[in-house]
Design an enzyme around this catalytic site. Structure first.
Site, PDB file in Angstrom:
ATOM      1  N   ASP A  73      44.528  12.479 -56.334  1.00 14.11           N
ATOM      2  CA  ASP A  73      44.917  11.655 -55.193  1.00 14.11           C
ATOM      3  C   ASP A  73      45.603  10.362 -55.634  1.00 14.11           C
ATOM      4  O   ASP A  73      46.352   9.770 -54.873  1.00 14.11           O
ATOM      5  CB  ASP A  73      43.751  11.380 -54.237  1.00 14.11           C
ATOM      6  CG  ASP A  73      42.580  10.659 -54.879  1.00 14.11           C
ATOM      7  OD1 ASP A  73      42.643  10.340 -56.082  1.00 14.11           O
ATOM      8  OD2 ASP A  73      41.579  10.414 -54.171  1.00 14.11           O
ATOM      9  N   SER A 126      36.532  11.397 -58.359  1.00  9.62           N
ATOM     10  CA  SER A 126      37.844  10.794 -58.609  1.00  9.62           C
ATOM     11  C   SER A 126      37.992  10.419 -60.078  1.00  9.62           C
ATOM     12  O   SER A 126      37.913  11.272 -60.952  1.00  9.62           O
ATOM     13  CB  SER A 126      38.046   9.593 -57.682  1.00  9.62           C
ATOM     14  OG  SER A 126      39.362   9.110 -57.742  1.00  9.62           O
ATOM     15  N   ASP A 156      41.161  14.260 -59.476  1.00 12.64           N
ATOM     16  CA  ASP A 156      41.233  15.018 -58.228  1.00 12.64           C
ATOM     17  C   ASP A 156      42.610  14.931 -57.574  1.00 12.64           C
ATOM     18  O   ASP A 156      42.814  15.419 -56.468  1.00 12.64           O
ATOM     19  CB  ASP A 156      40.139  14.588 -57.250  1.00 12.64           C
ATOM     20  CG  ASP A 156      40.307  13.178 -56.731  1.00 12.64           C
ATOM     21  OD1 ASP A 156      40.837  12.337 -57.474  1.00 12.64           O
ATOM     22  OD2 ASP A 156      39.895  12.912 -55.588  1.00 12.64           O
TER      23      ASP A 156
END
Length: 575
Positions: free
Chosen positions: A305, A149, A303
């Protein structure tokens, strides 16, 4: 420095012929030149947290490497065969822009295939939410994403998804961890069966893009879309493979990518941290927005998100919204669209978390839908969808810049959320308003809620002990008063007890156990403390609120709320 016997016992295992020459050389070098680093690398096994398993890439049981990830994958392979006996097992694998993500993804694919499991492996980097979508689309039993992340460049990670497209939750998580822990490294099957590895790319991309547009588009006029000027940064990450296409196909043409941050790069060279929660991370995007007079900035983590959003305030200054603000804006927008479409029947819900803004409850009540609140981490919101099939999921989020639109993806999804916030912004601009003005109107209707997060970094063995001791102290010596306000309620999610400090009455909470404490003060202030599940941090969440009679009073009320937050931070000595 003397190396403890238990550390040396682990090192000797890793010096056996099971492990490759490069691992042996790295260990011998650490033993002579970096014994403290050796201890950090072996003092525990790397653990699954709120966002999967993350760690520094290096040798050792407490590090990300082919052996720790190979052992995870072998354990999952064994578990899948036990849970789905006789089925033709399938898994999907994606990876991000980080160093070694592609090679580690191939290691994971090799181990699955060596165990006779069909693998769908993305041929290049892709956003995490696309893996969740692909898993369901291809009817896989599980999925893996190689990502850390927004963590620093030296980190990588391993996120595990289940059949429903959501991350591992009880009871599967504990059962799989038990299987992994019972394995020895010589049981890992690394020899790939290439016939079982199928590379996937554009066909899945198209399906994912079509799904994102279908779920996050709400009849915004074409002219309004063309009038919205957008600046976008992927922060050197994976979203650049999808978001430009999503917004273009949805009709947004005045779209500007920050050129210095457009190329995927695991060093993240233009930012201190590739985390859109940090204002510095979006500084280049905001500078470009000011240069071209853009309406909105959207930025995603590596990533894809998490979504950061910056908009113009009433003085035309570009400001970064926090995750709670974007969450309530997008949730309200969705609720209003569902209401207009006549889709709210009393069998719908929105999702949030225990450390997010209480304003979500106010929104849900106003629209006659349920607001389900779970632990930190989107796996719990995904679990709500699975646990309550009789209810329709509208959307939901958490304070850490995550949002999910509908249930096509079962994890926080910056792709669909990027389109959703642009829909909101375009419609607001078309009626002479703005995203910021819409937020202030919400504050007049539901209360002015202001949140603030303090994250204290505490690295290594000593840091972990300090975090542990802080939580112990808060439990054993609970605060009775904070900033001159009495504590009314203390919720301890580790003991599952909520205690009224006025009456001493106790209530058992039904949310799963977690190392979280939440204090509620007599004026509605909420203060939460929890160790991070993915980083060496302890986090404190402060939420204050007051009524806002008029938009004209917003600046004065906000100054008062900011002062209250600072007094709390000062008294708790967490600044």
């Amino acid at each position: 420095m003397n190396i403890r016997k238990e550390i040396l016992d682990q090192v000797n295992i890793w010096l056996s012929p099971i492990f490759d020459t490069a691992t042996h050389e790295a260990l011998k070098n650490m033993m002579t030149t970096a014994p403290a680093e050796l201890e950090e690398s072996f003092y525990k096994n790397l653990e699954f947290g709120t966002g999967g398993m993350r760690g520094v890439m290096a040798v050792g049981t407490n590090r990300i490497n082919k052996y720790t990830l190979g052992k995870n994958t072998q354990g999952i392979s064994d578990y899948l065969k036990t849970v789905f006996p006789g089925e033709d097992l399938k898994v999907a694998i994606a990876y991000d822009c980080r160093h070694n993500s592609d090679t580690l993804a191939k290691v994971v694919a090799d181990v699955f295939s060596a165990n006779g499991i069909k693998v769908f492996l993305f041929s290049a980097l892709r956003p995490t939410p696309e893996l969740s979508f692909a898993l369901k689309y291809l009817k896989c039993h599980a999925g893996i994403v190689l990502t850390a992340s927004h963590n620093p460049p030296e980190y990588n990670g391993y996120k595990v998804y289940w059949q429903d497209g959501g991350q591992l939750v009880p009871p599967q998580d504990a059962e799989i961890i038990k299987v992994i822990e019972d394995l020895t490294y010589d049981q890992i099957k690394f020899e790939a069966n290439e016939d079982l590895i199928e590379y996937i790319d554009t066909a899945i991309d198209k399906a994912f893009i079509d799904s994102s547009i279908a779920n996050a588009s709400f009849d915004t006029p074409a002219a309004a879309k063309k009038e919205l000027k957008i600046v976008y940064t992927p922060l050197h990450g994976t979203s650049v493979t999808v978001i430009p296409d999503v917004l273009a196909q949805a009709g947004y043409s005045d779209f500007h990518i920050v050129p210095e941050q457009a190329e995927p790069n695991g060093d993240f060279p233009t930012v201190k941290s590739p985390n859109p929660e940090e204002p510095e991370a979006l500084s280049m995007a905001m500078a470009l927005a000011n240069k071209i007079d853009a309406d909105i900035v959207i930025g995603t983590d590596p990533d894809s998100d998490r979504l950061g959003v910056a908009v113009r305030d009433n003085h035309h200054n570009m400001i970064l919204l926090n995750g709670n603000q974007t969450m309530v804006l997008m949730t309200h927008f969705l609720l209003e669209q569902w209401k207009k479409a006549g889709k709210i029947t009393g069998k719908e819900f929105v999702g949030s978390t225990i450390v997010s803004t209480p304003m979500m409850m106010e929104l849900a009540t106003a629209y006659d839908v349920e607001c389900k609140v779970g632990l930190t981490g989107f796996k719990w919101i995904a679990k709500m969808i699975k646990d309550f099939p009789e209810l329709k999921f509208i959307g939901g989020g958490e304070e850490s810049f995550g949002f999910m639109v509908g249930d096509a993806v079962r994890d926080k999804d910056a792709v669909a959320a990027s389109l959703l916030i642009c829909e909101l912004a375009a419609q607001a601009k078309a009626k002479g308003s703005s995203v910021y003005k819409e937020l202030l109107v919400l504050y007049t209707e539901y209360g002015f809620y202001k949140e603030y997060l303090v994250s204290l970094v505490r690295k290594g063995i000593e840091g972990a002990q300090e975090i542990k001791q802080t939580m112990i102290d808060l439990r054993e010596n609970p605060l009775k008063e904070i900033a001159g306000l009495r504590v009314v309620m203390l919720e301890d999610y580790q003991s599952s007890i909520a205690k009224n400090l006025f009456t001493d009455e106790e209530e058992t909470m039904t949310i799963p156990k977690s190392n979280v404490l939440i204090y509620y003060l007599e004026d509605g202030t909420k203060i939460a403390a929890r160790p991070s599940g993915t980083e060496p941090k302890i986090k404190f969440y402060v939420s204050v609120n007051d009524t806002l009679e008029s938009v004209a009073d917003a600046e004065a009320v906000e100054r008062m709320l900011d002062a209250k937050i600072q007094s709390i931070i000062t008294e708790l000595k967490i600044n």
